[in-house]
Design an enzyme around this catalytic site. Sequence first.
Site, PDB file in Angstrom:
ATOM      1  N   LYS A  44       1.015  -1.035  -0.241  1.00  0.00           N
ATOM      2  CA  LYS A  44       0.100  -0.008  -0.182  1.00  0.00           C
ATOM      3  C   LYS A  44       0.906   1.372   0.034  1.00  0.00           C
ATOM      4  O   LYS A  44       0.362   2.332  -0.347  1.00  0.00           O
ATOM      5  CB  LYS A  44      -0.783  -0.075   1.321  1.00  0.00           C
ATOM      6  CG  LYS A  44      -1.858  -1.116   1.598  1.00  0.00           C
ATOM      7  CD  LYS A  44      -2.419  -1.028   2.974  1.00  0.00           C
ATOM      8  CE  LYS A  44      -2.653  -2.386   3.439  1.00  0.00           C
ATOM      9  NZ  LYS A  44      -3.024  -2.478   4.851  1.00  0.00           N
ATOM     10  N   ASP A 100       7.322   3.367  -2.804  1.00  0.00           N
ATOM     11  CA  ASP A 100       7.400   4.451  -1.873  1.00  0.00           C
ATOM     12  C   ASP A 100       8.843   4.565  -1.569  1.00  0.00           C
ATOM     13  O   ASP A 100       9.315   5.784  -1.566  1.00  0.00           O
ATOM     14  CB  ASP A 100       6.617   4.141  -0.556  1.00  0.00           C
ATOM     15  CG  ASP A 100       6.712   2.706  -0.105  1.00  0.00           C
ATOM     16  OD1 ASP A 100       7.717   2.064  -0.419  1.00  0.00           O
ATOM     17  OD2 ASP A 100       6.454   2.272   1.030  1.00  0.00           O
ATOM     18  N   ASP A 103      14.712   0.640   0.666  1.00  0.00           N
ATOM     19  CA  ASP A 103      15.323   0.787   2.036  1.00  0.00           C
ATOM     20  C   ASP A 103      16.541  -0.372   1.682  1.00  0.00           C
ATOM     21  O   ASP A 103      17.569  -0.101   1.104  1.00  0.00           O
ATOM     22  CB  ASP A 103      14.352   0.030   3.062  1.00  0.00           C
ATOM     23  CG  ASP A 103      14.928   0.444   4.438  1.00  0.00           C
ATOM     24  OD1 ASP A 103      15.754   0.982   4.744  1.00  0.00           O
ATOM     25  OD2 ASP A 103      14.550  -0.793   5.078  1.00  0.00           O
ATOM     26  N   LYS A 131      16.823   5.410   0.527  1.00  0.00           N
ATOM     27  CA  LYS A 131      17.602   5.440   1.818  1.00  0.00           C
ATOM     28  C   LYS A 131      18.930   4.665   1.624  1.00  0.00           C
ATOM     29  O   LYS A 131      19.113   3.500   2.156  1.00  0.00           O
ATOM     30  CB  LYS A 131      16.897   4.700   2.934  1.00  0.00           C
ATOM     31  CG  LYS A 131      16.540   5.418   4.246  1.00  0.00           C
ATOM     32  CD  LYS A 131      16.119   4.374   5.357  1.00  0.00           C
ATOM     33  CE  LYS A 131      14.849   4.896   5.750  1.00  0.00           C
ATOM     34  NZ  LYS A 131      14.366   3.850   6.714  1.00  0.00           N
ATOM     35  N   ASP A 159       3.831   3.942   6.409  1.00  0.00           N
ATOM     36  CA  ASP A 159       3.156   4.105   7.607  1.00  0.00           C
ATOM     37  C   ASP A 159       4.109   3.660   8.863  1.00  0.00           C
ATOM     38  O   ASP A 159       5.272   3.075   8.612  1.00  0.00           O
ATOM     39  CB  ASP A 159       2.085   2.776   7.443  1.00  0.00           C
ATOM     40  CG  ASP A 159       2.664   1.444   7.556  1.00  0.00           C
ATOM     41  OD1 ASP A 159       3.611   1.233   6.570  1.00  0.00           O
ATOM     42  OD2 ASP A 159       2.358   0.602   8.329  1.00  0.00           O
ATOM     43  N   ARG A 165      -0.328   7.048   7.076  1.00  0.00           N
ATOM     44  CA  ARG A 165      -0.440   6.859   5.429  1.00  0.00           C
ATOM     45  C   ARG A 165      -1.132   8.239   5.116  1.00  0.00           C
ATOM     46  O   ARG A 165      -0.505   8.559   3.770  1.00  0.00           O
ATOM     47  CB  ARG A 165      -0.798   5.612   5.065  1.00  0.00           C
ATOM     48  CG  ARG A 165      -0.154   4.332   5.142  1.00  0.00           C
ATOM     49  CD  ARG A 165      -0.722   3.285   4.418  1.00  0.00           C
ATOM     50  NE  ARG A 165      -0.498   2.067   4.863  1.00  0.00           N
ATOM     51  CZ  ARG A 165       0.547   1.271   4.587  1.00  0.00           C
ATOM     52  NH1 ARG A 165       1.739   1.858   3.922  1.00  0.00           N
ATOM     53  NH2 ARG A 165       0.765  -0.165   5.088  1.00  0.00           N
TER      54      ARG A 165
HETATM   55  P1  IMP Z   1      13.136  -3.114   1.703  1.00  0.00           P
HETATM   56  O1  IMP Z   1      13.561  -2.243   0.367  1.00  0.00           O
HETATM   57  O2  IMP Z   1      12.918  -4.458   0.964  1.00  0.00           O
HETATM   58  O3  IMP Z   1      14.187  -3.252   2.876  1.00  0.00           O
HETATM   59  O4  IMP Z   1      11.888  -2.809   2.107  1.00  0.00           O
HETATM   60  C1  IMP Z   1      11.186  -1.742   1.851  1.00  0.00           C
HETATM   61  C2  IMP Z   1       9.726  -1.541   2.345  1.00  0.00           C
HETATM   62  O5  IMP Z   1       9.900  -1.592   3.687  1.00  0.00           O
HETATM   63  C3  IMP Z   1       9.187  -0.206   1.936  1.00  0.00           C
HETATM   64  O6  IMP Z   1       8.452  -0.624   0.652  1.00  0.00           O
HETATM   65  C4  IMP Z   1       8.359   0.179   3.235  1.00  0.00           C
HETATM   66  O7  IMP Z   1       7.021  -0.345   2.909  1.00  0.00           O
HETATM   67  C5  IMP Z   1       9.139  -0.412   4.247  1.00  0.00           C
HETATM   68  N1  IMP Z   1       9.703   0.636   4.777  1.00  0.00           N
HETATM   69  C6  IMP Z   1      11.522   0.934   4.646  1.00  0.00           C
HETATM   70  N2  IMP Z   1      11.767   2.035   5.224  1.00  0.00           N
HETATM   71  C7  IMP Z   1      10.634   2.687   5.700  1.00  0.00           C
HETATM   72  C8  IMP Z   1      10.440   3.877   6.725  1.00  0.00           C
HETATM   73  O8  IMP Z   1      11.495   4.639   6.853  1.00  0.00           O
HETATM   74  N3  IMP Z   1       9.122   3.915   6.632  1.00  0.00           N
HETATM   75  C9  IMP Z   1       8.126   3.348   6.527  1.00  0.00           C
HETATM   76  N4  IMP Z   1       8.363   2.048   5.713  1.00  0.00           N
HETATM   77  C10 IMP Z   1       9.657   1.836   5.323  1.00  0.00           C
HETATM   78 MG    MG Z   2       5.965  -0.947   0.687  1.00  0.00          MG
END
Ligand code: IMP
Ligand code: MG
Length: 180
Positions: A44, A100, A103, A131, A159, A165
Site C-alpha cells: 500500500k 514508496d 530501503d 535510503k 506507515d 499513511r
Molecule cells: P526493503 O527495501 O525490502 O528493505 O523494504 C522496503 C519496504 O519497507 C518499503 O516498501 C516500506 O514499506 C518499508 N519501509 C522501509 N523503510 C521505511 C520507512 O522509513 N518508513 C516506512 N516504511 C519503510
Molecule cells: Mg512498501
Amino acid sequence: MSMYDDLAQILIDKQSLSEGVAKLAHQLDGDYADKNPLLVCVLKGSSVFYVNLVTAMQIPVEMEFVSVSSYGAGTTSGQVKIKKDLDVDIAGRHVIVVEDIIDTGNTLSLLKKLLEERNPASVKICALLDKKARRVADIEGDYVCFDIPDEFVVGYGLDYAEKYRNLPEIGVLKSEVYSK
Ligand code: IMP
Ligand code: MG
C-alpha cells in the site's frame, strides 16, 4: 487528535513533494513518450505517490496494482510472495515499478526479478524515497525523487503500524510514539 501531534520533524513538506513529483512526471513523459508504459503501484506504501505521479504525467499510461509480502527481508536470499498479482500479461511491455522507498532493496530486487521472468521489453524502478545507507541488495532506483538519511519516516503513503499513511508530508515520529 492530529497526526501532527506525533511528529518530531517534517522532513519533506507538501510543496517539495509536489515539486519533486512534478519533475519526475515530466522526466517520465519524455522518456516514455510513445512507449505506452505500464505503471505498477506496489500496495500500500506507494499508493499516494502513485496517484500523484500518474496524474502529473501527460502521456497516457496503463495502471496496474500489485501487493507483495517478503520473507527473510533481512537477507538477499529472501522470498517475495505475490498476494495480489498484475491483471495483465507484461510480455513486450515497458514496465515501471513505482515504490514508496528503497530501503534494503530486497523486496524490490526480488519483485524485479520476478517481473523480468515474464519477458517485458523493460523494467525500471521508480521510487519516491531512497535510503541508500541501508542498501543490502544490488539494486538502484532508475528514477528517484528524494534521497533521505537513515531515519524511519512516515506519511505520503508510508506507515508506522498502518498509521500515518494519509499524512500529506514526509515526517519523523517522536520517539515516545514507538513506546505507546
Ligand atoms: P526493503 O527495501 O525490502 O528493505 O523494504 C522496503 C519496504 O519497507 C518499503 O516498501 C516500506 O514499506 C518499508 N519501509 C522501509 N523503510 C521505511 C520507512 O522509513 N518508513 C516506512 N516504511 C519503510
Ligand atoms: Mg512498501
